[in-house]
Design a protein around this motif. Structure first.
Motif, PDB file in Angstrom:
ATOM      1  N   LEU A  59       0.855  -1.174   0.000  1.00  0.00           N
ATOM      2  CA  LEU A  59       0.000   0.000   0.000  1.00  0.00           C
ATOM      3  C   LEU A  59       0.893   1.226   0.000  1.00  0.00           C
ATOM      4  N   PHE A  60       0.569   2.208  -0.837  1.00  0.00           N
ATOM      5  CA  PHE A  60       1.470   3.351  -0.994  1.00  0.00           C
ATOM      6  C   PHE A  60       0.679   4.634  -1.211  1.00  0.00           C
ATOM      7  N   ARG A  67       7.173  11.142  -5.977  1.00  0.00           N
ATOM      8  CA  ARG A  67       7.826  10.241  -5.036  1.00  0.00           C
ATOM      9  C   ARG A  67       6.795   9.351  -4.360  1.00  0.00           C
ATOM     10  N   ARG A  68       7.224   8.154  -3.987  1.00  0.00           N
ATOM     11  CA  ARG A  68       6.332   7.147  -3.417  1.00  0.00           C
ATOM     12  C   ARG A  68       6.708   6.873  -1.974  1.00  0.00           C
ATOM     13  N   GLN A  69       5.707   6.815  -1.114  1.00  0.00           N
ATOM     14  CA  GLN A  69       5.886   6.355   0.265  1.00  0.00           C
ATOM     15  C   GLN A  69       5.052   5.102   0.461  1.00  0.00           C
ATOM     16  N   ILE A  70       5.724   3.967   0.667  1.00  0.00           N
ATOM     17  CA  ILE A  70       5.006   2.742   0.994  1.00  0.00           C
ATOM     18  C   ILE A  70       4.577   2.828   2.456  1.00  0.00           C
ATOM     19  N   VAL A  71       3.297   2.631   2.706  1.00  0.00           N
ATOM     20  CA  VAL A  71       2.776   2.774   4.070  1.00  0.00           C
ATOM     21  C   VAL A  71       2.569   1.433   4.748  1.00  0.00           C
ATOM     22  N   LEU A  87      -8.639   3.681  -1.095  1.00  0.00           N
ATOM     23  CA  LEU A  87      -7.714   3.593  -2.218  1.00  0.00           C
ATOM     24  C   LEU A  87      -7.743   4.828  -3.103  1.00  0.00           C
ATOM     25  N   HIS A  88      -8.605   5.818  -2.775  1.00  0.00           N
ATOM     26  CA  HIS A  88      -8.473   7.108  -3.439  1.00  0.00           C
ATOM     27  C   HIS A  88      -7.245   7.837  -2.905  1.00  0.00           C
ATOM     28  N   GLN A  89      -6.896   7.570  -1.654  1.00  0.00           N
ATOM     29  CA  GLN A  89      -5.733   8.185  -1.028  1.00  0.00           C
ATOM     30  C   GLN A  89      -4.552   7.227  -0.963  1.00  0.00           C
ATOM     31  N   CYS A  90      -4.821   5.942  -1.014  1.00  0.00           N
ATOM     32  CA  CYS A  90      -3.787   4.931  -0.828  1.00  0.00           C
ATOM     33  C   CYS A  90      -3.895   3.911  -1.951  1.00  0.00           C
ATOM     34  N   ALA A 170      13.559   1.119   0.579  1.00  0.00           N
ATOM     35  CA  ALA A 170      13.843   2.532   0.807  1.00  0.00           C
ATOM     36  C   ALA A 170      12.553   3.345   0.895  1.00  0.00           C
ATOM     37  N   ASP A 171      11.614   3.062   0.009  1.00  0.00           N
ATOM     38  CA  ASP A 171      10.348   3.799  -0.006  1.00  0.00           C
ATOM     39  C   ASP A 171       9.481   3.463   1.197  1.00  0.00           C
ATOM     40  N   TRP A 172       9.641   2.288   1.747  1.00  0.00           N
ATOM     41  CA  TRP A 172       8.886   1.886   2.942  1.00  0.00           C
ATOM     42  C   TRP A 172       9.489   2.491   4.202  1.00  0.00           C
TER      43      TRP A 172
END
Length: 222
Positions: A59-60, A67-71, A87-90, A170-172
């Protein structure tokens, strides 16, 4: 230390309902999501929920500059979908070929499962916020390895398939690719982990990694 990667070029984006194999009410409705595919859920009611049967989903969120942040990283038996996360936000992306099951909203037990999944996701989100805000790079990577072993190692073991690339890690973890690679190599030299090929990892000293993750072994996190 912040990650600066952008989404992988050529990543497919597909509606998950187009992947679900048709079936009658008595049959399980299964979707096979190809590796590195971003899924979205048009036309599916917000109460619909999916269970991961095998594989891995990330989930990101995307920043305005790409840029991507994996949440969160989701392994087998984890739930996801519009009933749990917006999933509109994530967004959701398969990190390998992933089999998911559409859970029937008519099941009376589903509401309990969803509530448990929401609580689990909240606990993980709180732990992730602490990780990003307070933990050192070494502590973050040790924490991630322990978490992945818990989700993907069979029978409570210490060896598992590493579906995440260094860029995914790295993104996580909010780190640079170079920092992730440096600490993985350091943990390997110290005998804490080992690799069997590029994508299979084993935790050789889980106790030491747990101490590092909790900040109790400063010698290996500086």
């Amino acid at each position: 230390m912040l990650a600066t990667s952008k989404p992988l070029a050529g990543t497919a984006v597909v509606p998950i309902d187009g992947l679900i194999r048709p079936g009658n009410r008595s049959e399980k409705r299964i979707a096979i999501v190809p590796a590195r595919t971003r899924v979205f859920l048009p036309g599916i009611d917000r109460s619909e929920t999916f269970r991961i049967k095998s594989g891995c989903i990330a989930l990101f969120q995307l920043l305005p500059d790409g840029r991507r942040q994996i949440v969160d990283i989701l392994g087998p038996e984890r739930l996801f979908g519009r009933g749990i996360s917006d999933l509109h936000q994530c967004g959701a992306e398969s990190l390998c070929e992933t089999e998911v099951e559409l859970l029937t909203a008519m099941r009376r037990s589903l509401e309990i499962e969803i509530n448990q999944a929401v609580r689990q996701m909240l606990r993980r989100a709180q732990a992730h916020a602490t990780l990003l805000g307070r933990k050192t790079a070494g502590e973050r990577i040790a924490s991630a390895l322990i978490d992945l072993a818990g989700q993907f190692a069979e029978n409570g073991g210490n060896a598992f398939q590493l579906y995440l690339t260094r860029t995914d890690l790295a993104d996580w973890l909010g780190l640079t690719l170079e920092t992730v690679s440096r600490y993985l190599n350091r943990f390997r030299r110290e005998g804490l982990i080992d690799f069997a090929g590029a994508n299979h990892i084993s935790l050789r000293d889980r106790t030491a990694l747990t101490q590092i993750a909790s900040g109790r072994n400063l010698a290996l996190v500086q």
